[in-house]
Design a protein around this motif. Structure first.
Motif, PDB file in Angstrom:
ATOM      1  N   LEU A 223       0.850  -1.193   0.000  1.00 28.76           N
ATOM      2  CA  LEU A 223       0.000   0.000   0.000  1.00 28.76           C
ATOM      3  C   LEU A 223       0.886   1.243   0.000  1.00 28.76           C
ATOM      4  O   LEU A 223       0.946   1.990   0.987  1.00 28.76           O
ATOM      5  CB  LEU A 223      -0.928  -0.004   1.221  1.00 28.76           C
ATOM      6  CG  LEU A 223      -1.891  -1.181   1.338  1.00 28.76           C
ATOM      7  CD1 LEU A 223      -2.563  -1.175   2.702  1.00 28.76           C
ATOM      8  CD2 LEU A 223      -2.942  -1.117   0.225  1.00 28.76           C
ATOM      9  N   PRO A 224       1.579   1.486  -1.106  1.00 28.84           N
ATOM     10  CA  PRO A 224       2.554   2.592  -1.118  1.00 28.84           C
ATOM     11  C   PRO A 224       1.932   3.968  -0.888  1.00 28.84           C
ATOM     12  O   PRO A 224       2.545   4.827  -0.264  1.00 28.84           O
ATOM     13  CB  PRO A 224       3.194   2.485  -2.505  1.00 28.84           C
ATOM     14  CG  PRO A 224       2.227   1.702  -3.328  1.00 28.84           C
ATOM     15  CD  PRO A 224       1.562   0.760  -2.387  1.00 28.84           C
ATOM     16  N   ARG A 225       0.720   4.201  -1.376  1.00 27.74           N
ATOM     17  CA  ARG A 225       0.102   5.514  -1.186  1.00 27.74           C
ATOM     18  C   ARG A 225      -0.214   5.740   0.290  1.00 27.74           C
ATOM     19  O   ARG A 225      -0.004   6.845   0.814  1.00 27.74           O
ATOM     20  CB  ARG A 225      -1.170   5.630  -2.034  1.00 27.74           C
ATOM     21  CG  ARG A 225      -0.897   5.620  -3.534  1.00 27.74           C
ATOM     22  CD  ARG A 225      -2.166   5.768  -4.345  1.00 27.74           C
ATOM     23  NE  ARG A 225      -2.803   7.068  -4.133  1.00 27.74           N
ATOM     24  CZ  ARG A 225      -3.944   7.426  -4.708  1.00 27.74           C
ATOM     25  NH1 ARG A 225      -4.576   6.601  -5.538  1.00 27.74           N
ATOM     26  NH2 ARG A 225      -4.455   8.618  -4.479  1.00 27.74           N
ATOM     27  N   MET A 226      -0.702   4.724   0.962  1.00 28.29           N
ATOM     28  CA  MET A 226      -0.959   4.845   2.389  1.00 28.29           C
ATOM     29  C   MET A 226       0.350   5.049   3.153  1.00 28.29           C
ATOM     30  O   MET A 226       0.424   5.868   4.089  1.00 28.29           O
ATOM     31  CB  MET A 226      -1.677   3.596   2.926  1.00 28.29           C
ATOM     32  CG  MET A 226      -1.958   3.651   4.430  1.00 28.29           C
ATOM     33  SD  MET A 226      -2.722   2.148   5.056  1.00 28.29           S
ATOM     34  CE  MET A 226      -4.333   2.274   4.263  1.00 28.29           C
ATOM     35  N   ALA A 227       1.383   4.327   2.750  1.00 31.58           N
ATOM     36  CA  ALA A 227       2.677   4.472   3.409  1.00 31.58           C
ATOM     37  C   ALA A 227       3.219   5.881   3.242  1.00 31.58           C
ATOM     38  O   ALA A 227       3.770   6.474   4.185  1.00 31.58           O
ATOM     39  CB  ALA A 227       3.664   3.450   2.850  1.00 31.58           C
ATOM     40  N   ARG A 228       3.069   6.457   2.043  1.00 32.73           N
ATOM     41  CA  ARG A 228       3.507   7.837   1.824  1.00 32.73           C
ATOM     42  C   ARG A 228       2.804   8.785   2.790  1.00 32.73           C
ATOM     43  O   ARG A 228       3.430   9.699   3.372  1.00 32.73           O
ATOM     44  CB  ARG A 228       3.195   8.261   0.388  1.00 32.73           C
ATOM     45  CG  ARG A 228       4.193   7.794  -0.654  1.00 32.73           C
ATOM     46  CD  ARG A 228       3.772   8.281  -2.031  1.00 32.73           C
ATOM     47  NE  ARG A 228       4.774   7.969  -3.038  1.00 32.73           N
ATOM     48  CZ  ARG A 228       5.805   8.737  -3.347  1.00 32.73           C
ATOM     49  NH1 ARG A 228       5.964   9.893  -2.705  1.00 32.73           N
ATOM     50  NH2 ARG A 228       6.673   8.392  -4.279  1.00 32.73           N
ATOM     51  N   ALA A 229       1.511   8.576   2.958  1.00 32.55           N
ATOM     52  CA  ALA A 229       0.743   9.445   3.856  1.00 32.55           C
ATOM     53  C   ALA A 229       1.224   9.305   5.301  1.00 32.55           C
ATOM     54  O   ALA A 229       1.306  10.301   6.034  1.00 32.55           O
ATOM     55  CB  ALA A 229      -0.742   9.116   3.747  1.00 32.55           C
ATOM     56  N   ILE A 230       1.551   8.091   5.699  1.00 31.83           N
ATOM     57  CA  ILE A 230       2.033   7.867   7.067  1.00 31.83           C
ATOM     58  C   ILE A 230       3.386   8.531   7.276  1.00 31.83           C
ATOM     59  O   ILE A 230       3.629   9.170   8.312  1.00 31.83           O
ATOM     60  CB  ILE A 230       2.110   6.358   7.355  1.00 31.83           C
ATOM     61  CG1 ILE A 230       0.699   5.760   7.391  1.00 31.83           C
ATOM     62  CG2 ILE A 230       2.843   6.083   8.668  1.00 31.83           C
ATOM     63  CD1 ILE A 230       0.674   4.251   7.507  1.00 31.83           C
ATOM     64  N   PHE A 231       4.276   8.413   6.303  1.00 29.34           N
ATOM     65  CA  PHE A 231       5.577   9.081   6.394  1.00 29.34           C
ATOM     66  C   PHE A 231       5.397  10.597   6.494  1.00 29.34           C
ATOM     67  O   PHE A 231       6.049  11.261   7.302  1.00 29.34           O
ATOM     68  CB  PHE A 231       6.454   8.737   5.187  1.00 29.34           C
ATOM     69  CG  PHE A 231       7.202   7.451   5.310  1.00 29.34           C
ATOM     70  CD1 PHE A 231       8.396   7.397   6.013  1.00 29.34           C
ATOM     71  CD2 PHE A 231       6.716   6.275   4.743  1.00 29.34           C
ATOM     72  CE1 PHE A 231       9.099   6.200   6.136  1.00 29.34           C
ATOM     73  CE2 PHE A 231       7.409   5.081   4.859  1.00 29.34           C
ATOM     74  CZ  PHE A 231       8.604   5.038   5.556  1.00 29.34           C
ATOM     75  N   ALA A 232       4.519  11.142   5.664  1.00 36.47           N
ATOM     76  CA  ALA A 232       4.287  12.584   5.682  1.00 36.47           C
ATOM     77  C   ALA A 232       3.713  13.035   7.018  1.00 36.47           C
ATOM     78  O   ALA A 232       4.121  14.072   7.572  1.00 36.47           O
ATOM     79  CB  ALA A 232       3.348  12.972   4.540  1.00 36.47           C
ATOM     80  N   LEU A 233       2.790  12.257   7.570  1.00 32.75           N
ATOM     81  CA  LEU A 233       2.189  12.609   8.853  1.00 32.75           C
ATOM     82  C   LEU A 233       3.226  12.583   9.974  1.00 32.75           C
ATOM     83  O   LEU A 233       3.261  13.480  10.837  1.00 32.75           O
ATOM     84  CB  LEU A 233       1.048  11.634   9.170  1.00 32.75           C
ATOM     85  CG  LEU A 233       0.264  11.892  10.474  1.00 32.75           C
ATOM     86  CD1 LEU A 233      -0.434  13.250  10.395  1.00 32.75           C
ATOM     87  CD2 LEU A 233      -0.762  10.780  10.706  1.00 32.75           C
ATOM     88  N   ALA A 234       4.085  11.572   9.943  1.00 34.19           N
ATOM     89  CA  ALA A 234       5.120  11.465  10.968  1.00 34.19           C
ATOM     90  C   ALA A 234       6.108  12.632  10.862  1.00 34.19           C
ATOM     91  O   ALA A 234       6.554  13.176  11.880  1.00 34.19           O
ATOM     92  CB  ALA A 234       5.852  10.135  10.832  1.00 34.19           C
ATOM     93  N   GLN A 235       6.446  13.029   9.636  1.00 34.80           N
ATOM     94  CA  GLN A 235       7.363  14.158   9.459  1.00 34.80           C
ATOM     95  C   GLN A 235       6.708  15.465   9.900  1.00 34.80           C
ATOM     96  O   GLN A 235       7.364  16.323  10.508  1.00 34.80           O
ATOM     97  CB  GLN A 235       7.807  14.231   7.997  1.00 34.80           C
ATOM     98  CG  GLN A 235       8.720  13.091   7.582  1.00 34.80           C
ATOM     99  CD  GLN A 235       8.920  13.012   6.080  1.00 34.80           C
ATOM    100  OE1 GLN A 235       8.351  13.811   5.323  1.00 34.80           O
ATOM    101  NE2 GLN A 235       9.708  12.045   5.638  1.00 34.80           N
TER     102      GLN A 235
END
Length: 397
Positions: A163-175
């Motif tokens: 789920l790369p799109r979800m993972a991108r969102a999680i990385f962005a939220l953490a940053q």
């Protein structure tokens, strides 16, 4: 520097440089375990600088070029430092360097996915787990902690791939949680074009790197390095960054064989590309040699530990059988079986740089056990390395 196997004497003879090459000694061993990794530590990635013109002008004007592998920085208090690179090395050294120099600029050709992780439990988590610790004891809690770390790393890696799109969102939220109001300005420099875990994810311990960017201790520029100049470095867009020191955190050089050691069996030089890996631990027709390979997607040492346990089990099994030699042999039907590259789907820059010279020199693997290597799956690996040692492929003498 070299090692050779003698089937008559049943020993490996190793020629070893000692005291930084001042003299050479010969050591004999009945069994060898190569724990050399896949980096070349003597030359590192310094030769990559040759791709960029103007180095002589920069150094003639008093500029210094440093590589983290050979660190001799000296006093940086009044210096402007440029760190070239965006991988684990750059992420790790920028927070420390920013405290030592007058100004620091990190130059990256492309961004890297960054995951922040605490070095130790917070006070809240410590208090939360304290009753469980008292109830179960230290050994049980260590096991639970270890397994939770393993499972989390595997979960994150699987999430990124599936789920790369979800993972991108999680990385962005953490940053965003670490950067706050600075997130919008820094986001373009922290968002790669590729999907998470197509290349390695960098770990930012305690969020120190992002904190350094947030507080202005360092700035970041996303543009390829074009050349050195007398005053600093010039980027591909024509802009110039004036600096006193350039730190090349651009990755390491990969070795062509275990530790770049020349290996021969009964006088015949061994070419890795002509061999097939046996359980990711040995090579066909090469006796009494284990080459340690770790994971690429989780901790390298996690697989190294499995291999050492397997090696100890093999040595005990050989002792019980009264054997002094163990060598994997391809069965007749396996000789012509299709081969695959040992490493696939791994695209860090330092690996791609060496792909033609390095990956084609690696041993191959097959699609079926025991000639398969589950280098990205810890649990399949545990099953494979727990298989019986009398499998009809490993021969004992």
């Amino acid at each position: 520097t070299s090692m050779s196997w003698d089937s008559t004497a049943r020993v490996w003879a190793l020629d070893v440089d000692v005291e930084n090459g001042a003299r050479r000694e010969r050591v004999e061993a009945s069994f060898v375990i190569a724990c050399t990794g896949y980096y070349e530590y003597e030359r590192a990635g310094v030769e990559e600088l040759a791709r960029f013109p103007g180095r002589e002008d920069f150094e003639a004007a008093g500029g210094r070029i440093l590589h983290p592998q050979f660190w001799q920085a000296g006093d940086l208090r009044d210096k402007t430092v440029v760190v070239v690179g965006s991988g684990a090395t750059a992420i790790s050294i920028v927070p420390s360097l920013a405290k030592q120099c007058r100004k620091l600029v990190m130059v990256q050709r492309s961004p890297t996915f960054i995951w922040c992780w605490p070095r130790s439990f917070s006070l809240a988590l410590t208090l939360l787990f304290a009753p469980l610790h008292l109830l179960l004891g230290l050994a049980a809690m260590q096991t639970i902690h270890r397994q939770s770390e393993i499972w989390f790393e595997i979960f994150l890696h699987t999430l990124c791939l599936k789920l790369p799109r979800m993972a991108r969102a999680i990385f962005a939220l953490a940053q965003w949680a670490h950067l706050g109001a600075s997130f919008a300005a820094l986001r373009p420099h922290l968002t790669p074009k590729y999907d998470p875990w197509t290349q390695r994810v960098c770990l930012d311990a305690d969020g120190d790197f992002l904190a350094t960017l947030r507080t202005g201790g360092a700035s970041i520029v996303t543009c390829a390095l074009e050349r050195f100049t007398a005053r600093g470095v010039q980027l591909a867009d024509g802009s110039e960054i004036e600096c006193d020191v350039v730190v090349t955190a651009t990755g390491l050089k990969l070795v062509q064989s275990p530790g770049n050691i020349e290996i021969s069996v009964d006088g015949t030089p061994m070419k890795l590309r002509e061999h097939v890996t046996y359980r990711g631990a040995m090579l066909n027709d090469v006796p009494n040699l284990v080459h340690t390979l770790g994971y690429l997607n989780i901790a390298w040492t996690l697989r190294a530990e499995l291999m050492y346990k397997w090696t100890c089990r093999l040595l005990n099994h050989m002792r019980a059988k009264g054997a002094t030699v163990a060598v994997p042999r391809l069965r007749p039907e396996e000789v012509s079986a299709p081969r695959r590259r040992l490493v696939e789907g791994f695209t860090p820059t330092y690996f791609l740089r060496a792909l033609d010279g390095f990956a084609r020199q690696l041993p191959s693997r097959s699609a079926a056990d025991p000639w398969q290597i589950h280098i990205q799956d810890h649990f399949k690996d545990k099953v494979q390395l727990a298989a019986p040692l009398d499998d009809g492929v490993l021969h004992y003498h």
